[in-house]
Design an enzyme around this catalytic site. Structure first.
Site, PDB file in Angstrom:
ATOM      1  N   ARG A 124       0.814  -1.241   0.000  1.00 27.23           N
ATOM      2  CA  ARG A 124       0.000   0.000   0.000  1.00 27.23           C
ATOM      3  C   ARG A 124       0.839   1.279   0.000  1.00 27.23           C
ATOM      4  NH1 ARG A 124      -2.956  -3.038   3.964  1.00 27.23           N
ATOM      5  NH2 ARG A 124      -4.644  -4.146   2.918  1.00 27.23           N
ATOM      6  N   LYS A 146       3.045  11.320 -11.496  1.00 20.66           N
ATOM      7  CA  LYS A 146       2.197  10.461 -12.320  1.00 20.66           C
ATOM      8  C   LYS A 146       2.936   9.144 -12.545  1.00 20.66           C
ATOM      9  CE  LYS A 146      -0.682  13.603 -14.998  1.00 20.66           C
ATOM     10  NZ  LYS A 146      -1.005  14.079 -16.361  1.00 20.66           N
ATOM     11  N   GLU A 188       9.327  17.593 -24.899  1.00 18.45           N
ATOM     12  CA  GLU A 188       8.685  18.032 -23.649  1.00 18.45           C
ATOM     13  C   GLU A 188       9.272  19.379 -23.196  1.00 18.45           C
ATOM     14  OE1 GLU A 188       6.087  16.396 -22.779  1.00 18.45           O
ATOM     15  OE2 GLU A 188       6.374  14.219 -22.897  1.00 18.45           O
ATOM     16  N   LYS A 230       7.473  22.772 -14.540  1.00 14.79           N
ATOM     17  CA  LYS A 230       6.640  21.625 -14.142  1.00 14.79           C
ATOM     18  C   LYS A 230       6.298  21.697 -12.653  1.00 14.79           C
ATOM     19  CE  LYS A 230       5.293  17.024 -14.588  1.00 14.79           C
ATOM     20  NZ  LYS A 230       5.353  15.785 -15.314  1.00 14.79           N
ATOM     21  N   GLU A 240      -4.416  17.106 -11.327  1.00 12.22           N
ATOM     22  CA  GLU A 240      -4.956  17.492 -12.629  1.00 12.22           C
ATOM     23  C   GLU A 240      -6.465  17.744 -12.612  1.00 12.22           C
ATOM     24  OE1 GLU A 240      -2.909  15.637 -15.974  1.00 12.22           O
ATOM     25  OE2 GLU A 240      -4.798  15.661 -17.064  1.00 12.22           O
ATOM     26  N   ARG A 244      -3.060  21.610 -14.601  1.00 17.34           N
ATOM     27  CA  ARG A 244      -2.071  20.573 -14.954  1.00 17.34           C
ATOM     28  C   ARG A 244      -2.369  19.944 -16.317  1.00 17.34           C
ATOM     29  NH1 ARG A 244       0.985  15.943 -11.267  1.00 17.34           N
ATOM     30  NH2 ARG A 244       2.135  15.066 -13.045  1.00 17.34           N
ATOM     31  N   ASN A 248      -0.417  18.398 -20.960  1.00 21.28           N
ATOM     32  CA  ASN A 248      -0.714  17.344 -21.938  1.00 21.28           C
ATOM     33  C   ASN A 248      -0.817  17.884 -23.356  1.00 21.28           C
ATOM     34  OD1 ASN A 248      -0.825  15.327 -19.955  1.00 21.28           O
ATOM     35  ND2 ASN A 248      -2.896  15.941 -19.413  1.00 21.28           N
ATOM     36  N   HIS A 251      -0.649  15.551 -26.328  1.00 17.89           N
ATOM     37  CA  HIS A 251      -0.738  14.172 -25.848  1.00 17.89           C
ATOM     38  C   HIS A 251      -2.002  13.457 -26.319  1.00 17.89           C
ATOM     39  CE1 HIS A 251       2.645  15.477 -23.470  1.00 17.89           C
ATOM     40  NE2 HIS A 251       2.737  14.329 -22.831  1.00 17.89           N
ATOM     41  N   HIS A 255      -0.875  10.201 -27.832  1.00 14.68           N
ATOM     42  CA  HIS A 255      -1.195   8.879 -27.283  1.00 14.68           C
ATOM     43  C   HIS A 255      -1.887   8.022 -28.337  1.00 14.68           C
ATOM     44  CE1 HIS A 255      -0.974  10.154 -22.745  1.00 14.68           C
ATOM     45  NE2 HIS A 255       0.199  10.040 -23.314  1.00 14.68           N
ATOM     46  N   HIS A 268       7.743   8.287 -27.293  1.00 13.56           N
ATOM     47  CA  HIS A 268       6.707   9.142 -26.707  1.00 13.56           C
ATOM     48  C   HIS A 268       6.897  10.601 -27.137  1.00 13.56           C
ATOM     49  CE1 HIS A 268       3.847  10.680 -23.789  1.00 13.56           C
ATOM     50  NE2 HIS A 268       4.781  11.502 -23.327  1.00 13.56           N
TER      51      HIS A 268
HETATM   52  P1  NAD Z   1      12.451   5.206 -22.012  1.00 14.83           P
HETATM   53  O1  NAD Z   1      12.304   5.070 -20.569  1.00 14.83           O
HETATM   54  O2  NAD Z   1      11.972   4.078 -22.874  1.00 14.83           O
HETATM   55  O3  NAD Z   1      13.981   5.487 -22.344  1.00 14.83           O
HETATM   56  C1  NAD Z   1      14.387   5.634 -23.675  1.00 14.83           C
HETATM   57  C2  NAD Z   1      15.484   4.634 -24.068  1.00 14.83           C
HETATM   58  O4  NAD Z   1      16.729   5.116 -23.588  1.00 14.83           O
HETATM   59  C3  NAD Z   1      15.307   3.260 -23.477  1.00 14.83           C
HETATM   60  O5  NAD Z   1      15.786   2.308 -24.387  1.00 14.83           O
HETATM   61  C4  NAD Z   1      16.208   3.324 -22.247  1.00 14.83           C
HETATM   62  O6  NAD Z   1      16.613   2.056 -21.786  1.00 14.83           O
HETATM   63  C5  NAD Z   1      17.358   4.127 -22.772  1.00 14.83           C
HETATM   64  N1  NAD Z   1      18.131   4.881 -21.803  1.00 14.83           N
HETATM   65  C6  NAD Z   1      17.698   5.488 -20.681  1.00 14.83           C
HETATM   66  N2  NAD Z   1      18.687   6.215 -20.149  1.00 14.83           N
HETATM   67  C7  NAD Z   1      19.774   6.051 -20.932  1.00 14.83           C
HETATM   68  C8  NAD Z   1      21.094   6.555 -20.903  1.00 14.83           C
HETATM   69  N3  NAD Z   1      21.469   7.441 -19.989  1.00 14.83           N
HETATM   70  N4  NAD Z   1      21.961   6.156 -21.870  1.00 14.83           N
HETATM   71  C9  NAD Z   1      21.557   5.297 -22.847  1.00 14.83           C
HETATM   72  N5  NAD Z   1      20.312   4.809 -22.941  1.00 14.83           N
HETATM   73  C10 NAD Z   1      19.432   5.186 -21.991  1.00 14.83           C
HETATM   74  O7  NAD Z   1      11.729   6.523 -22.564  1.00 14.83           O
HETATM   75  P2  NAD Z   1      11.605   8.006 -22.004  1.00 14.83           P
HETATM   76  O8  NAD Z   1      11.540   8.859 -23.196  1.00 14.83           O
HETATM   77  O9  NAD Z   1      12.600   8.291 -20.956  1.00 14.83           O
HETATM   78  O10 NAD Z   1      10.191   7.992 -21.289  1.00 14.83           O
HETATM   79  C11 NAD Z   1       9.012   7.757 -22.008  1.00 14.83           C
HETATM   80  C12 NAD Z   1       7.965   7.258 -21.054  1.00 14.83           C
HETATM   81  O11 NAD Z   1       7.692   8.260 -20.081  1.00 14.83           O
HETATM   82  C13 NAD Z   1       6.640   6.953 -21.724  1.00 14.83           C
HETATM   83  O12 NAD Z   1       6.159   5.719 -21.251  1.00 14.83           O
HETATM   84  C14 NAD Z   1       5.742   8.076 -21.290  1.00 14.83           C
HETATM   85  O13 NAD Z   1       4.394   7.708 -21.229  1.00 14.83           O
HETATM   86  C15 NAD Z   1       6.292   8.402 -19.938  1.00 14.83           C
HETATM   87  N6  NAD Z   1       6.020   9.770 -19.478  1.00 14.83           N
HETATM   88  C16 NAD Z   1       5.540   9.941 -18.239  1.00 14.83           C
HETATM   89  C17 NAD Z   1       5.323  11.197 -17.740  1.00 14.83           C
HETATM   90  C18 NAD Z   1       4.863  11.379 -16.327  1.00 14.83           C
HETATM   91  O14 NAD Z   1       4.514  12.496 -15.956  1.00 14.83           O
HETATM   92  N7  NAD Z   1       4.884  10.350 -15.512  1.00 14.83           N
HETATM   93  C19 NAD Z   1       5.593  12.309 -18.528  1.00 14.83           C
HETATM   94  C20 NAD Z   1       6.087  12.125 -19.813  1.00 14.83           C
HETATM   95  C21 NAD Z   1       6.303  10.841 -20.276  1.00 14.83           C
HETATM   96  N1  GLY Z   2       3.309  14.793 -18.328  1.00 21.32           N
HETATM   97  C1  GLY Z   2       2.085  15.379 -17.920  1.00 21.32           C
HETATM   98  C2  GLY Z   2       1.974  15.590 -16.451  1.00 21.32           C
HETATM   99  O1  GLY Z   2       2.859  15.270 -15.706  1.00 21.32           O
HETATM  100  O2  GLY Z   2       0.972  16.068 -15.994  1.00 21.32           O
END
Ligand code: NAD
Ligand code: GLY
Length: 369
Positions: A124, A146, A188, A230, A240, A244, A248, A251, A255, A268
């Site tokens: 939890r 998130k 972003e 942010k 949100e 907030r 998006n 997005h 998405h 992404h």
């Molecule tokens: P990712 O986590 O897939 O990383 C991208 C690639 O780079 C992967 O292959 C990873 O293994 C590799 N990698 C990571 N760090 C590295 C480094 N230092 N050197 C070499 N390779 C490295 O993708 P991302 O772009 O970091 O994140 C995308 C994800 O984040 C999506 O799932 C998206 O929905 C999510 N997201 C979430 C929020 C939120 O607010 N929680 C906001 C934006 C995006």
């Molecule tokens: N990436 C959108 C949010 O964090 O609200």
């Protein structure tokens, strides 16, 4: 001499936390220790980031007397799912992790989102720290709480709001990031300029080449400014209910692109960039954004190495996929639309015919990844 440490605070009352930004922070166990409840952590990473940074980070923590368990997940958006999430729980249980154990996500947004959801639900809720290693994660996903996994029918559909106790952004890790991933993170960054920071947008126009070349001062400034933007939005509207949603931008369309093509086909950030171009086009048709500002947005995204046209999924398929967007309210789609550079609104007052026209206008152009 240690390089400069920049800190941004996310102001959430008793749950406030720092975002530390700087080079070689993975060696700085002293920055982590104050945020642990006990000296036990479980580091969640993946099979790309693990071989690069896990040993060094774990060694620094062990030298400081911290017991370290490790979970290495398969890499990629296609693994942001239930079976992979369960691998985290398997290890937490096998390693006798308790409610006081801190889960540390070391990786990009996929590891961070999944690690955060695991931390929110294991027993939890256990303490959580983000150690983001992609630009996208350092400027966006590690901040704000998130967490989620994907469902075959919709992106990030299963998740929770769960804030970390610390974000440790080691900018030196970006040296190993593939150029395509760096560009995805820039989507972003540009987003903050479009929705709320006109001055930053103009700075990005001047410095986008320096950022793509990983010039350290430009990078530190862009990450800090993005995190400040942010943090302000999250502090004003953590779950949100209002402002907030502006984060998006792009997005709703993005998405749909990610789900429609299959997770991991487009990154992404790439999908968000094409989505932002569609949102700009929609806003231009609405008479809110001038053609000149829409062109400025597209030009900056393109200079960042990003697509400004979506894939040719077909307009009806876009609309079908967009119906699963989390911003849908009472069955009505809501869009984040720029009203100028540095200003945006959320609206549901958009005719479907205009949405269809905007998608058609920004589909399958010449610069798909
Ligand atoms: P990712 O986590 O897939 O990383 C991208 C690639 O780079 C992967 O292959 C990873 O293994 C590799 N990698 C990571 N760090 C590295 C480094 N230092 N050197 C070499 N390779 C490295 O993708 P991302 O772009 O970091 O994140 C995308 C994800 O984040 C999506 O799932 C998206 O929905 C999510 N997201 C979430 C929020 C939120 O607010 N929680 C906001 C934006 C995006
Ligand atoms: N990436 C959108 C949010 O964090 O609200």
């Amino acid at each position: 001499m240690p390089s400069a440490l920049h800190t941004v605070n996310v102001a959430l009352g008793a749950r406030s936390y720092p975002i530390h930004i700087g080079r070689d922070l993975l060696d700085r166990a002293d920055l982590v220790l104050p945020h642990l409840r006990t000296k036990k952590v479980a580091i969640v990473t993946n099979d790309v980031v693990g071989p690069l940074y896990l040993d060094r980070f774990a060694a620094a923590l062990r030298r400081a007397g911290v017991e370290v368990a490790v979970v290495v997940l398969p890499d990629g958006e296609a693994h942001k799912d239930w079976p992979t999430l369960n691998l985290i729980f398997d290890t937490l249980l096998r390693e006798h992790c308790e409610r006081s154990t801190t889960l540390v996500a070391l990786g990009g947004g996929v590891v961070g989102d999944m690690g955060g959801f695991a931390a929110a639900s294991y027993q939890r809720g256990i303490p959580f720290i983000q150690a983001p290693t992609t630009l996208l994660a350092q400027v966006d996903s590690s901040v704000g709480g998130k967490t989620a996994i994907n469902h075959p029918l919709g992106k990030n559909m299963i998740g929770a709001f769960y804030q970390p106790r610390l974000v440790l952004a080691d900018t030196a890790t970006l040296a190993t990031l593939p150029a395509r991933e760096l560009s995805a993170g820039l989507a972003e960054v540009v987003k903050y300029g479009i929705i709320r920071d006109r001055e930053f947008f103009a700075w990005l126009e001047q410095n986008i080449d320096a950022l793509r070349a990983l010039e350290p001062n430009a990078l530190a400034l862009a990450i800090e400014r993005s995190c400040r933007n942010k943090a302000e939005v999250v502090a004003a509207d953590e779950t949100e209910q209002g402002v907030r949603a502006l984060l998006n931008l792009g997005h709703t369309f993005g998405h749909a692109i990610e789900t429609g093509l299959g997770y991991g086909q487009w990154l992404h950030g790439e999908a968000v960039a094409a989505g932002a171009a569609m949102a700009a086009e929609l806003s231009r048709r609405f008479g809110w954004l001038t053609a000149e500002d829409a062109a400025r947005i597209n030009r900056l995204l393109e200079r960042a190495g990003l697509p400004t046209f979506g894939p040719a999924l077909g307009v009806p398929r876009y609309l079908e996929l967009m119906a699963h967007d989390k911003k849908v309210e009472a069955g009505k789609l809501r869009f984040v639309l720029p009203k100028g550079i540095g200003d945006a609104v959320v609206t549901s007052e958009v005719a479907v015919a205009e949405v269809e026209a905007a998608i058609a206008a920004r589909c399958a152009g010449g610069n798909n990844p």
